[in-house]
Scaffold this motif. Structure first.
Motif, PDB file in Angstrom:
ATOM      1  N   ALA A 156      36.804  28.737  35.737  1.00 51.30           N
ATOM      2  CA  ALA A 156      37.064  29.060  37.136  1.00 51.30           C
ATOM      3  C   ALA A 156      37.988  30.264  37.248  1.00 51.30           C
ATOM      4  O   ALA A 156      37.824  31.122  38.114  1.00 51.30           O
ATOM      5  CB  ALA A 156      37.691  27.853  37.827  1.00 51.30           C
ATOM      6  N   ALA A 157      38.973  30.343  36.334  1.00 46.79           N
ATOM      7  CA  ALA A 157      39.940  31.446  36.399  1.00 46.79           C
ATOM      8  C   ALA A 157      39.248  32.785  36.175  1.00 46.79           C
ATOM      9  O   ALA A 157      39.608  33.796  36.786  1.00 46.79           O
ATOM     10  CB  ALA A 157      41.040  31.232  35.371  1.00 46.79           C
ATOM     11  N   LEU A 158      38.246  32.807  35.305  1.00 45.26           N
ATOM     12  CA  LEU A 158      37.548  34.071  35.052  1.00 45.26           C
ATOM     13  C   LEU A 158      36.681  34.471  36.245  1.00 45.26           C
ATOM     14  O   LEU A 158      36.508  35.652  36.532  1.00 45.26           O
ATOM     15  CB  LEU A 158      36.686  33.962  33.793  1.00 45.26           C
ATOM     16  N   GLN A 214      41.296  42.649  31.526  1.00 47.53           N
ATOM     17  CA  GLN A 214      41.270  43.655  32.582  1.00 47.53           C
ATOM     18  C   GLN A 214      40.200  44.716  32.276  1.00 47.53           C
ATOM     19  O   GLN A 214      39.371  45.046  33.122  1.00 47.53           O
ATOM     20  CB  GLN A 214      42.658  44.281  32.682  1.00 47.53           C
ATOM     21  N   ASN A 224      31.784  34.256  42.540  1.00 43.52           N
ATOM     22  CA  ASN A 224      32.753  35.140  43.190  1.00 43.52           C
ATOM     23  C   ASN A 224      31.999  35.893  44.286  1.00 43.52           C
ATOM     24  O   ASN A 224      31.258  36.836  43.999  1.00 43.52           O
ATOM     25  CB  ASN A 224      33.348  36.103  42.169  1.00 43.52           C
ATOM     26  N   PRO A 266      44.832  36.959  35.554  1.00 41.99           N
ATOM     27  CA  PRO A 266      45.109  37.843  36.691  1.00 41.99           C
ATOM     28  C   PRO A 266      43.805  38.186  37.408  1.00 41.99           C
ATOM     29  O   PRO A 266      42.757  38.263  36.767  1.00 41.99           O
ATOM     30  CB  PRO A 266      45.704  39.085  36.026  1.00 41.99           C
ATOM     31  N   VAL A 267      43.873  38.370  38.718  1.00 41.26           N
ATOM     32  CA  VAL A 267      42.683  38.782  39.463  1.00 41.26           C
ATOM     33  C   VAL A 267      42.483  40.272  39.221  1.00 41.26           C
ATOM     34  O   VAL A 267      43.286  41.095  39.657  1.00 41.26           O
ATOM     35  CB  VAL A 267      42.836  38.484  40.964  1.00 41.26           C
ATOM     36  N   VAL A 268      41.461  40.617  38.485  1.00 45.31           N
ATOM     37  CA  VAL A 268      41.229  42.025  38.133  1.00 45.31           C
ATOM     38  C   VAL A 268      40.447  42.727  39.243  1.00 45.31           C
ATOM     39  O   VAL A 268      40.817  43.791  39.712  1.00 45.31           O
ATOM     40  CB  VAL A 268      40.479  42.128  36.789  1.00 45.31           C
ATOM     41  N   GLU A 284      37.440  33.803  39.340  1.00 51.43           N
ATOM     42  CA  GLU A 284      38.434  34.307  40.290  1.00 51.43           C
ATOM     43  C   GLU A 284      38.892  35.712  39.879  1.00 51.43           C
ATOM     44  O   GLU A 284      39.120  36.583  40.709  1.00 51.43           O
ATOM     45  CB  GLU A 284      39.637  33.353  40.327  1.00 51.43           C
ATOM     46  N   ALA A 285      38.989  35.943  38.574  1.00 55.52           N
ATOM     47  CA  ALA A 285      39.474  37.241  38.085  1.00 55.52           C
ATOM     48  C   ALA A 285      38.469  38.359  38.311  1.00 55.52           C
ATOM     49  O   ALA A 285      38.849  39.521  38.367  1.00 55.52           O
ATOM     50  CB  ALA A 285      39.801  37.139  36.600  1.00 55.52           C
ATOM     51  N   GLY A 286      37.167  38.014  38.443  1.00 58.67           N
ATOM     52  CA  GLY A 286      36.207  39.077  38.701  1.00 58.67           C
ATOM     53  C   GLY A 286      34.843  38.896  38.060  1.00 58.67           C
ATOM     54  O   GLY A 286      33.992  39.773  38.174  1.00 58.67           O
ATOM     55  N   LEU A 302      36.506  43.359  32.485  1.00 60.70           N
ATOM     56  CA  LEU A 302      35.966  43.200  33.841  1.00 60.70           C
ATOM     57  C   LEU A 302      35.802  44.545  34.532  1.00 60.70           C
ATOM     58  O   LEU A 302      34.820  44.767  35.245  1.00 60.70           O
ATOM     59  CB  LEU A 302      36.852  42.261  34.658  1.00 60.70           C
TER      60      LEU A 302
END
Lengths: 647, 277
Positions: B199-201, B181, B250, A36-38, B203-205, B184
């Motif tokens: 990459a997902a991390l 959550q 990011n 999820p985008v946090v 994007e997540a922050g 981050l």
């Protein structure tokens, strides 16, 4: 594209059940699972170098180093801000003057909830249910921000962001006690797990603001609140947040402006509930739907002087309900758009000041759009406008245009122009305040015989931001020109039929004056090594107005310095120095002389296997007594000790 | 030459890597067959490329001597899975070498000195290697090892005071759906940038990430297979880290932290120039 490819892994997200020994076997899922985008755009602090206006970000380090106990005091850390305590329950906060003790040209939002009082147009700071410990950061937009935040975001906008419930865990207690009756307690608990998090905060604060050695009667205050925040992640894209709180205040000697009842006291309460549904598609695209409801009540008691029978009290309440949708989208790598739409309902009731038992209310609707276009690699163009219809302001358009140029990495120049409106408040448009003897009108004090127009502010500015993270330097400079037109204030006596004293209404609201300001300000933050930093800021303003009161209402020079250093062994020390040149608040009986204030804090941190502790000694106004509203009241040196425990 | 691509599951990253691999091999005239673990039927083949941990496990369980190349398998899992096995096997690891991530931190954030890391049961053994990789770049590693989920956030709170950047490691106890959550948000709250491994991390922050995409790994494996040619019965080369890499940044987090980083492509090129110690 990557999104599509990754959908095959949805549901394979590695979940370690708390308390159990997980299988410590890494697979490709640990690397490639969708997350999820946090930290989506709306959760991040604004970038000063890319913002369309001058922004001051107050972070936790500054709040803690300042030693301040209250939110209005923390705003002393912003260039050009004047903070004054008129009474213990009546702090006033303004930016670059042009205001009475009720500063009406500032929008304040807590997690996106507008908290200005539509009855008087000011902020009841003492009733805001937010503990300094719960604040993640405060972003202050210096200058008009109506294109984003709508009417009343005229001189500045203060955005207070509280911490996400998942950003901490466990209990904390903060106690403080000291001179001038200072007694504070803050109890917090952050709980929940995984996708459901919550935080409960209770705060109680007491003090005698002004020293009774110089000033009687006492202006002691006692304020309490309870507040709850819930953060629930529904799935990879959706998040729900619910906040609610209730605050209570008891203030002695809360009378200002009218001398007929020095024994006036106020008992206030306020509650709010706020819910938000945020859907985040990816780091750049999201929307949210938010509602909030606020209701504040003020029981202001006093005995009218014989033979008068009215006003018997100054009781009043106000209410606000709002529903807002907003969306952030990146349409192309260099083009970002923000849209918002809001419907708001404001209501206020104040029979003594409006001479009617009727609830005054009105609807406000607004639409806004803002774009951020990087049309070349080192240029950024901001264009934004707010279209709103307000119950007193009519239909208003508040635009902003700003151009940022980053010729060299780390250096950014900004040229901007913006317009904003302040709409008349319920009181300004409906005032009818009089002393009465039964059915007879003895003396008319306040009246609103005219249809008021909204005040209009136009600002042009030039900004410069230098960010050199490797050297720890962050500098922001702003040169500006403001023109404030149609200032609403009181005018000369106005004939009132049937009045016994025959002097007419002492004060009638009208669009009367205009003012222009030229000035410059800077803020510098320098982290000179890993253990110490300095923040320094100054603001020079020249004000011209067709009203001598407004011309004198801005300090020419406002300066501040805050510095903190780790001394080793868990010890840290900080010093804050704040200086303001002479000015006179609009409507104040006397000028406020130039004054300065030195605050010092010494802290000691340590930890045990079960808890972390922090003990601090704070001395405020260490240089001695000073006056920040009128010269008859002194804020004298005072010390207090605080103890924080987290476990 | 004939190569079978054995996918842990249809679609997803397996398909992405397989497609790139297949394109690379077919260009060189190699016959390529795709199978999933569920429908696996060994046939005449010179190589089996096992995509993912499940596929590798399946291949190792077969009574067969065709050489296997593991793809999309992290080094630690490869080492554990192949221990004591007799089938000839090698790998192009999924993960980036520790020294390369250390080099990226030094190049992207020249002001930092102290790197924090929280290790768990799956990653505790890399501590010393990580310390050396950081030291080679003039960085100090501050690592803590946790053995229960409850210890994570107290460890982070202790660590935060003494670090300039947090380097995430892919330990299921440290980074998972329950913790991401808070990890981050808390690090952002403390204004500590996070360097991640996917990459997902980013994007997540996370501020920065170093990783190879499945397609990059597929292409690199295809080229390597062509160089190796027929693998049967010969001594296979040692498993190795990929040369391919992607740097992810990011930009919103960077701006928000007041950091100006070189463009991701520039960083990627500079990291590529750094050679193994």
């Amino acid at each position: 594209m990557r999104k599509l490819v990754l959908t095959g892994l949805l549901g394979c997200f590695p979940a370690a059940a708390s308390g159990q020994a997980p299988d410590p076997f890494l697979s490709e899922t640990d690397y490639y699972a969708e997350q999820p985008v946090v930290l989506s755009v709306s959760k991040l602090a604004q970038s000063q170098a890319l913002a369309p206006a001058a922004v001051t970000v107050i972070d936790r380090a500054m709040i803690e180093a300042s030693g301040f106990r209250t939110l209005p005091d923390v705003l002393r850390l912003v260039p050009g801000f004047e903070v004054a305590w008129v009474r213990g329950g009546l702090p006033t906060v303004s930016y670059q003057g042009l205001t009475s003790l009720y500063a009406r040209r500032m929008q304040v939002m807590i997690d996106g909830r507008s908290v200005y009082n539509p009855g008087y147009g000011h902020i009841q700071w003492q009733l805001l249910p937010v503990a300094l410990e719960d604040i993640d950061r405060i972003e202050v937009v210096r200058g008009p921000n109506a294109a984003n935040d709508g009417a009343n975001a005229v001189q500045a906008t203060i955005h207070i962001f509280t911490r996400h419930a998942a950003s901490e865990a466990g209990a904390s207690v903060h106690l403080a006690g000291g001179e001038n009756g200072i007694r504070d307690a803050v109890l917090r608990y952050a709980g929940g797990s995984g996708e459901s998090r919550w935080r409960l905060t209770y705060q109680e604060q007491q003090n005698d603001w002004y020293d009774t050695r110089y000033y009687t009667p006492r202006d002691a205050t006692h304020d309490r609140f309870l507040n709850l925040r819930l953060d629930q992640r529904v799935d990879a894209h959706d998040e729900l947040t619910l906040e609610t709180g209730y605050s209570l205040g008891n203030w002695e000697n809360s009378a200002v402006g009218y001398t007929f009842s020095p024994a006036q006291t106020s008992d206030l309460d306020s509650w709010y509930v706020q819910g938000r549904w945020r859907r985040v598609f990816d780091a750049d695209n999201e929307w949210s739907l938010q509602f909030h409801h606020t209701r504040s009540r003020d029981i202001e008691a006093f005995r009218p002087r014989a033979p008068l029978t009215a006003p018997a009290d100054l009781d009043n309440w106000f209410q606000r309900d709002a529903l807002e949708w907003s969306a952030n989208h990146r349409l192309a790598p260099g083009l970002r758009l923000n849209f918002s739409a809001e419907v708001r309902y404001d209501a206020a009731w104040s029979p003594s000041l409006t001479h009617t038992d009727r609830v005054l209310d009105g609807w406000m609707t607004r639409l806004s759009a803002a774009s951020e276009w990087a049309f070349a690699s080192d240029w950024l163009l901001h264009a934004a406008a707010m279209l709103e219809h307000n119950y007193y302001g009519g239909t208003l358009v508040s635009p902003r245009l700003a151009l940022n140029w980053q010729p060299v990495p780390g250096h950014s120049l900004r040229l901007g122009a913006a317009r904003a409106y302040r709409t008349p408040t319920f009181l300004e448009q409906n005032a009818d305040f009089a002393l009465r003897m039964g059915p007879l009108l003895y003396d008319q004090l306040l009246l609103s015989p005219f249809a008021l127009k909204p005040e209009r502010m136009t600002t042009e500015e030039l900004g410069y931001v230098w960010q050199a993270p490797a050297r720890g330097v962050n500098l922001d400079v702003r040169v500006f020109h403001n023109r404030l037109e149609r200032i609403i204030d009181f005018t000369t006596p106005y004939p009132v039929p049937g009045e016994m004293v025959h002097d007419g209404a002492d004060r009638t609201y009208a669009n009367l004056f205009h003012a222009t300001q030229r000035g410059a300000e800077y803020q510098l933050r320098w982290k000179y090594d890993s253990d110490g930093w300095v923040a320094l800021w100054q603001s020079w303003v020249m004000t011209d107005s067709d009203s001598p009161d407004y011309a004198a209402s801005t300090p020419h020079l406002n300066s501040g310095l805050l510095t903190a250093r780790e001394l080793g062994q868990g010890l840290d020390a900080s010093l804050g120095y704040y200086r303001m040149s002479a000015m006179q608040w609009v409507g104040a009986a006397q000028p406020t002389p130039a004054h300065d204030r030195l605050d010092a804090r010494l802290g000691k941190r340590w930890k045990t296997p079960r808890a972390r502790y922090e003990l601090a000694l704070v001395v405020q106004s260490a240089l001695g007594k000073q006056s920040e509203y009128d010269a008859a009241r002194y804020f004298d040196r005072r010390a207090f000790v605080s103890l924080g425990v987290r476990f | 030459m004939s190569v079978t691509l054995l996918l842990s599951a249809p679609g997803g990253i397996y398909q992405e890597a397989a497609q790139a691999l297949q394109a690379e091999l077919e260009e060189a005239g190699v016959r390529v067959t795709q199978q999933t673990v569920a429908q696996r039927e060994p046939e005449r083949e010179d190589w089996v490329v096992a995509l993912g941990v499940a596929a590798l496990q399946h291949a190792l369980d077969e009574r067969n001597t065709t050489p296997v190349m593991a793809l999309l398998v992290p080094r630690a899992s490869y080492t554990r899975l192949t221990a004591g096995r007799t089938r000839p096997v090698t790998a192009l690891y999924l993960d980036q070498p520790l020294w390369r991530t250390a080099a990226l931190m030094r190049l992207a954030l020249p002001g930092i000195r102290r790197v924090g890391a929280i290790l768990g049961p799956a990653t505790r053994q890399i501590r010393e290697d990580m310390r050396q990789a950081c030291a080679a770049q003039g960085l100090e590693l501050h690592a803590v090892t946790i053995d229960s989920a409850a210890a994570l956030f107290p460890a982070l709170a202790d660590l935060a005071d003494e670090i300039d950047v947090l380097r995430l490691v892919p330990d299921p106890l440290v980074v998972n759906r329950n913790t991401l959550q808070s990890l981050l948000l808390q690090t952002y709250h403390l204004r500590r940038p996070v360097v991640a491994y996917s990459a997902a991390l980013v994007e997540a922050g996370a501020l920065l990430g170093l990783y190879a995409t499945p397609a990059q790994l597929g292409r690199e494996a295809g080229r390597w297979l062509q160089d190796l040619g027929y693998g049967s019965a010969r001594k296979l080369p040692a498993p190795r880290y990929p040369n391919s890499l992607t740097v992810g940044i990011n930009p919103s987090v960077a701006h928000s932290l007041g950091l100006t980083l070189p463009p991701a492509e520039v960083l990627a090129r500079r990291v590529e120039e750094v050679s193994a110690p």
